[in-house]
Design an enzyme around this catalytic site. Structure first.
Site, PDB file in Angstrom:
ATOM      1  N   TYR A   1       0.866  -1.195   0.000  1.00  0.00           N
ATOM      2  CA  TYR A   1       0.000   0.000   0.000  1.00  0.00           C
ATOM      3  C   TYR A   1       0.895   1.235   0.000  1.00  0.00           C
ATOM      4  O   TYR A   1       1.906   1.283   0.699  1.00  0.00           O
ATOM      5  CB  TYR A   1      -0.891   0.030   1.250  1.00  0.00           C
ATOM      6  CG  TYR A   1      -1.634   1.336   1.418  1.00  0.00           C
ATOM      7  CD1 TYR A   1      -2.887   1.523   0.845  1.00  0.00           C
ATOM      8  CD2 TYR A   1      -1.071   2.395   2.134  1.00  0.00           C
ATOM      9  CE1 TYR A   1      -3.556   2.726   0.974  1.00  0.00           C
ATOM     10  CE2 TYR A   1      -1.742   3.601   2.261  1.00  0.00           C
ATOM     11  CZ  TYR A   1      -2.984   3.763   1.690  1.00  0.00           C
ATOM     12  OH  TYR A   1      -3.641   4.960   1.813  1.00  0.00           O
TER      13      TYR A   1
ATOM     14  N   GLU B   1      -3.392   7.574  -3.968  1.00  0.00           N
ATOM     15  CA  GLU B   1      -3.469   6.325  -3.204  1.00  0.00           C
ATOM     16  C   GLU B   1      -3.348   5.164  -4.182  1.00  0.00           C
ATOM     17  O   GLU B   1      -4.180   5.020  -5.081  1.00  0.00           O
ATOM     18  CB  GLU B   1      -4.781   6.231  -2.428  1.00  0.00           C
ATOM     19  CG  GLU B   1      -4.845   5.010  -1.524  1.00  0.00           C
ATOM     20  CD  GLU B   1      -6.103   4.972  -0.672  1.00  0.00           C
ATOM     21  OE1 GLU B   1      -5.986   4.934   0.562  1.00  0.00           O
ATOM     22  OE2 GLU B   1      -7.214   4.991  -1.258  1.00  0.00           O
TER      23      GLU B   1
END
Length: 396
Positions: A118, A206
């Site tokens: 991530y 993101e």
């Protein structure tokens, strides 16, 4: 302003960030043509069909599926396009899917196992610095990871005077447990990602997941990109990527009229000048036992035309049971606002929900007389608490 995944990936790729390649399609036939083109260009045998909506968690709602043949591509694209996709980040009604991204399969076999990470770039408002947030636990709900295993969340703050430095990119790669070719590729990936974030005037990048492929390449498999709307004047090309279909139609209409409007779930419509006063007014409504139906800042020019436009926007919400107008007369005189309310009311004809008008500031006494003597079904108030009591009264 939010971008679709395929738009975000194109933006990242323009700054040298390696991405999972794909082609957007508006219908099932276009999806098949896109799959054939991808196979020709990349050699991929399987394809990933991804719904393009402004919401995360698409896989959980059935908006991301693997196609192992061209027949699968056509069937899956046909199922996804036109569906109302419900995810943890949408309303219960979901979001209508108008297009899909047909992407290459990047989880191919090789010398090592693929790994998912991530990574996001955003502003740390506590110190005014950008930061990179990253974790070894990619492909999962990062909120759950942060809550249950916070030691697996890393952050790297960037000094705006220097930008990201080489040792910081290496630190990210090291904390992700990488070595060799994957380590070097991650340092390039992080540096390019941060450069893209700064130069595009974004407020959020993101990437979940960032993938280490089986042959040690680092790439963005997904891309959630939010641009700073206040900086779009510097990026006319990016402003053209706005998809109005993904936005609340009432908010879009209000924006075109120059009104600052946010749709909420309550029963009391708000018409206020100034963001701070609007927030206080929403608190007032809640204290009176109601729920704000919207945030609406009409700005400093609350004339009849603007007030009428605001009335029409508020009344598009069938849940509105009352309207509270709360204006402080500083730049604009209260009597002009009052006359604007009266003129707008007459132009619109009968308004079936109760209206409470609280005007304070320059010529507030004249404004109250205008409202009280107008003969309209409008209640005037001078004090904040008085307005709250009248809201409570009309809500029963």
């Amino acid at each position: 302003m939010n971008l679709h995944e395929y738009q975000g990936k194109e933006l990242l790729n323009s700054f040298g960030v390696r991405i999972q390649r794909g082609i957007v399609a508006q219908n099932a036939d276009e999806a098949v043509a896109a799959a054939k083109k991808l196979t020709e260009d990349t050699g991929t045998g399987w394809h990933v069909i991804k719904a393009q909506v402004h919401a995360g968690g698409r896989g959980k709602g059935g908006g991301v599926k693997l196609a192992k043949s061209l027949d699968d591509v056509k069937t899956i694209a046909g199922q996804i396009i036109g569906m109302d996709l419900v995810t943890p980040q949408t309303s219960a009604e979901g979001k209508r899917v108008h297009q899909v991204l047909v992407a290459e399969d990047v989880y191919y076999p090789g010398d090592s196992e693929p790994e998912e990470y991530y990574m996001s770039v955003l502003l740390n408002r506590a110190n005014g610095r950008n930061m990179i947030m990253y974790s070894t636990e990619g492909g999962m709900d990062i909120e759950t990871v942060a809550e249950e295993t916070p030691h697996l969340i890393f952050t790297e703050e960037i000094d705006p005077a220097t930008g990201i430095l080489p040792f910081q990119a290496r630190k990210v790669a090291f904390n992700l447990g990488l070595s060799g070719a994957a380590f070097k590729d991650m340092t390039k990936f992080v540096t390019a990602l941060y450069t893209a974030y700064v130069k595009s005037d974004s407020s959020l990048f993101e990437i979940n997941p960032v993938l280490k492929t089986s042959d040690d390449k680092i790439m963005a498999v997904d891309a959630k990109v939010s641009l700073d709307a206040n900086a779009l004047f510097r990026h006319k090309d990016l402003a053209e990527l706005r998809d109005l279909r993904e936005e609340n139609p009432i908010e879009v209409e209000a924006g075109e009229l120059g009104l600052n409007y946010v749709d909420l779930d309550g029963n009391v419509g708000c018409m206020v000048n100034g963001a701070g006063l609007a927030m206080a007014t929403m608190d007032l409504i809640k204290q009176a036992g109601g729920e704000p139906a919207n945030f609406l800042d009409v700005g400093g020019t609350a004339d009849a035309a603007r007030v009428e436009a605001a009335f029409k926007i508020i009344l598009k919400d069938p849940a509105v049971k009352a309207i509270l107008i709360n204006i402080f007369g500083g730049i604009v005189r209260c009597d002009r606002v009052a006359q604007g309310v009266i003129d707008a009311y007459k132009n619109m004809g009968n308004i079936e929900v109760p209206i409470i008008v609280r005007l304070q500031g320059t010529n507030a006494d004249i404004a109250k007389e205008l409202i009280d003597n107008s003969g309209l079904d409008v209640m005037s108030a001078t004090e904040f608490q008085e307005a709250a009591d009248k809201v409570q009264q009309v809500l029963g």
